[in-house]
Design a protein around this motif. Structure first.
Motif, PDB file in Angstrom:
ATOM      1  N   ASP A  84      83.366  49.668   7.343  1.00 29.32           N
ATOM      2  CA  ASP A  84      82.686  48.396   7.162  1.00 29.32           C
ATOM      3  C   ASP A  84      81.175  48.609   7.246  1.00 29.32           C
ATOM      4  N   HIS A  85      80.442  48.006   6.311  1.00 34.15           N
ATOM      5  CA  HIS A  85      78.990  48.242   6.269  1.00 34.15           C
ATOM      6  C   HIS A  85      78.290  47.721   7.523  1.00 34.15           C
ATOM      7  N   ALA A  86      78.820  46.661   8.132  1.00 30.82           N
ATOM      8  CA  ALA A  86      78.181  46.095   9.315  1.00 30.82           C
ATOM      9  C   ALA A  86      78.308  47.030  10.517  1.00 30.82           C
ATOM     10  N   VAL A  87      79.516  47.524  10.754  1.00 28.49           N
ATOM     11  CA  VAL A  87      79.738  48.445  11.870  1.00 28.49           C
ATOM     12  C   VAL A  87      78.908  49.717  11.680  1.00 28.49           C
ATOM     13  N   ALA A  88      78.900  50.225  10.455  1.00 33.63           N
ATOM     14  CA  ALA A  88      78.118  51.443  10.177  1.00 33.63           C
ATOM     15  C   ALA A  88      76.632  51.202  10.434  1.00 33.63           C
ATOM     16  N   SER A  89      76.118  50.064   9.993  1.00 30.58           N
ATOM     17  CA  SER A  89      74.690  49.794  10.181  1.00 30.58           C
ATOM     18  C   SER A  89      74.350  49.623  11.657  1.00 30.58           C
ATOM     19  N   GLY A  90      75.228  48.952  12.420  1.00 28.60           N
ATOM     20  CA  GLY A  90      74.980  48.798  13.850  1.00 28.60           C
ATOM     21  C   GLY A  90      74.968  50.129  14.578  1.00 28.60           C
ATOM     22  N   LEU A  91      75.924  51.006  14.240  1.00 27.73           N
ATOM     23  CA  LEU A  91      75.988  52.322  14.881  1.00 27.73           C
ATOM     24  C   LEU A  91      74.797  53.199  14.512  1.00 27.73           C
ATOM     25  N   LEU A  92      74.437  53.195  13.223  1.00 30.38           N
ATOM     26  CA  LEU A  92      73.296  54.016  12.783  1.00 30.38           C
ATOM     27  C   LEU A  92      71.995  53.526  13.398  1.00 30.38           C
ATOM     28  N   LEU A  93      71.839  52.202  13.481  1.00 31.22           N
ATOM     29  CA  LEU A  93      70.633  51.646  14.089  1.00 31.22           C
ATOM     30  C   LEU A  93      70.543  52.027  15.561  1.00 31.22           C
ATOM     31  N   PHE A  94      71.685  51.987  16.260  1.00 31.69           N
ATOM     32  CA  PHE A  94      71.682  52.364  17.677  1.00 31.69           C
ATOM     33  C   PHE A  94      71.394  53.851  17.842  1.00 31.69           C
ATOM     34  N   GLN A  95      71.991  54.684  16.998  1.00 25.89           N
ATOM     35  CA  GLN A  95      71.769  56.127  17.091  1.00 25.89           C
ATOM     36  C   GLN A  95      70.293  56.469  16.860  1.00 25.89           C
ATOM     37  N   TYR A  96      69.722  55.887  15.807  1.00 26.83           N
ATOM     38  CA  TYR A  96      68.316  56.170  15.492  1.00 26.83           C
ATOM     39  C   TYR A  96      67.397  55.669  16.603  1.00 26.83           C
ATOM     40  N   SER A  97      67.597  54.409  17.030  1.00 24.97           N
ATOM     41  CA  SER A  97      66.701  53.794  18.016  1.00 24.97           C
ATOM     42  C   SER A  97      66.774  54.501  19.359  1.00 24.97           C
ATOM     43  N   SER A  98      67.989  54.790  19.840  1.00 28.42           N
ATOM     44  CA  SER A  98      68.128  55.424  21.154  1.00 28.42           C
ATOM     45  C   SER A  98      67.591  56.856  21.131  1.00 28.42           C
ATOM     46  N   TYR A  99      67.763  57.550  20.009  1.00 31.69           N
ATOM     47  CA  TYR A  99      67.249  58.915  19.915  1.00 31.69           C
ATOM     48  C   TYR A  99      65.717  58.914  19.893  1.00 31.69           C
ATOM     49  N   TRP A 100      65.157  57.906  19.228  1.00 34.09           N
ATOM     50  CA  TRP A 100      63.693  57.796  19.204  1.00 34.09           C
ATOM     51  C   TRP A 100      63.163  57.543  20.613  1.00 34.09           C
ATOM     52  N   TYR A 101      63.823  56.702  21.389  1.00 35.99           N
ATOM     53  CA  TYR A 101      63.438  56.469  22.782  1.00 35.99           C
ATOM     54  C   TYR A 101      63.534  57.766  23.569  1.00 35.99           C
ATOM     55  N   TYR A 102      64.602  58.522  23.342  1.00 40.99           N
ATOM     56  CA  TYR A 102      64.783  59.795  24.041  1.00 40.99           C
ATOM     57  C   TYR A 102      63.619  60.739  23.731  1.00 40.99           C
ATOM     58  N   LEU A 103      63.246  60.873  22.456  1.00 39.61           N
ATOM     59  CA  LEU A 103      62.154  61.758  22.071  1.00 39.61           C
ATOM     60  C   LEU A 103      60.833  61.319  22.686  1.00 39.61           C
ATOM     61  N   MET A 104      60.565  60.006  22.651  1.00 37.66           N
ATOM     62  CA  MET A 104      59.289  59.515  23.173  1.00 37.66           C
ATOM     63  C   MET A 104      59.187  59.723  24.679  1.00 37.66           C
ATOM     64  N   ASN A 105      60.289  59.534  25.390  1.00 36.16           N
ATOM     65  CA  ASN A 105      60.233  59.721  26.839  1.00 36.16           C
ATOM     66  C   ASN A 105      60.156  61.199  27.211  1.00 36.16           C
ATOM     67  N   LYS A 106      60.748  62.085  26.399  1.00 39.16           N
ATOM     68  CA  LYS A 106      60.587  63.527  26.600  1.00 39.16           C
ATOM     69  C   LYS A 106      59.131  63.923  26.384  1.00 39.16           C
ATOM     70  N   LEU A 107      58.528  63.359  25.344  1.00 34.08           N
ATOM     71  CA  LEU A 107      57.128  63.651  25.034  1.00 34.08           C
ATOM     72  C   LEU A 107      56.218  63.184  26.163  1.00 34.08           C
ATOM     73  N   LYS A 108      56.514  62.011  26.698  1.00 34.74           N
ATOM     74  CA  LYS A 108      55.695  61.435  27.766  1.00 34.74           C
ATOM     75  C   LYS A 108      55.703  62.306  29.016  1.00 34.74           C
ATOM     76  N   SER A 109      56.807  63.012  29.248  1.00 35.70           N
ATOM     77  CA  SER A 109      56.924  63.829  30.462  1.00 35.70           C
ATOM     78  C   SER A 109      56.592  65.304  30.223  1.00 35.70           C
ATOM     79  N   ALA A 110      55.983  65.601  29.067  1.00 39.86           N
ATOM     80  CA  ALA A 110      55.724  67.004  28.710  1.00 39.86           C
ATOM     81  C   ALA A 110      54.293  67.435  28.992  1.00 39.86           C
ATOM     82  N   GLY A 111      53.711  66.976  30.093  1.00 38.76           N
ATOM     83  CA  GLY A 111      52.364  67.399  30.449  1.00 38.76           C
ATOM     84  C   GLY A 111      51.297  66.624  29.698  1.00 38.76           C
TER      85      GLY A 111
END
Length: 199
Positions: A1-28
């Motif tokens: 279903d396009h809705a379920v796929a879009s919700g999952l992809l949006l969550f994957q992209y958004s949460s991974y971006w948060y992960y990268l930004m917080n890793k960057l913030k703690s990298a000196g």
């Protein structure tokens, strides 16, 4: 279903971006400087808030609404979920489903059998040119988005039927009428909504 796929992809992209930004913030210091550049784009007054709590409080509900916006009553065991989607309980999903139903223009149905008679299909298809949209204050002193549909083939009865099946309480915010002086359909969407309990 396009809705379920879009919700999952949006969550994957958004949460991974948060992960990268917080890793960057703690990298000196270098990481902190880069974080500041990315989090505050040129022209922005305030930096974007990358607090991980936002994932649970804001991003997850938005992704869930994206996943649920195409929920259909013909799917087994969806009746309880559909009943829970109200403007008071789940406003984001309620508005997602409402928009999915009422935004019929410039969306062409690709279901099997719809193309058997292209002339009939074309006559029933709404285009943006068929619409006249105004935002105004009505006699209840509430803002209303009024959508007038200039298409004699538009089936407002089907829209009502689909909304009845998918969105309990839709009549609290939307009215559909056919003025006596024309063949147009008029959709009125309340932009300010009062909870019935507070009236």
């Amino acid at each position: 279903d396009h809705a379920v796929a879009s919700g999952l992809l949006l969550f994957q992209y958004s949460s991974y971006w948060y992960y990268l930004m917080n890793k960057l913030k703690s990298a000196g210091k270098n990481g902190t400087d880069e974080f500041a550049k990315i989090a505050t784009p040129k022209g922005a007054r305030l930096p974007f808030n990358y607090n991980p709590e936002n994932i649970v409080n804001d991003i997850l509900p938005a992704c869930r609404s994206a996943a649920h916006h195409n929920i259909q009553p013909i799917v087994e065991n969806t009746d309880l979920l559909i009943k829970s989607i109200t403007l008071e309980n789940d406003p984001l999903t309620f508005l997602s489903v409402l928009c999915d139903e009422i935004q019929k223009w410039d969306r062409f149905n690709a279901q099997e059998g719809k193309w058997s008679d292209p002339w009939e299909f074309a006559a029933e298809t709404l285009e943006a040119a068929d619409l006249e949209i105004k935002v105004l204050d009505d006699h209840r002193n509430q803002q209303v988005a009024k959508v007038r549909i200039h298409n004699r083939n538009f089936k407002s009865s089907k829209l009502r039927s689909d909304l009845d099946k998918r969105l309990p309480g839709w009549t609290d915010v939307l009215s559909i009428s056919s003025p006596n002086d024309s063949a147009d359909n008029v959709l009125e969407l309340l932009l300010s909504h009062k909870n019935k309990k507070n009236n």
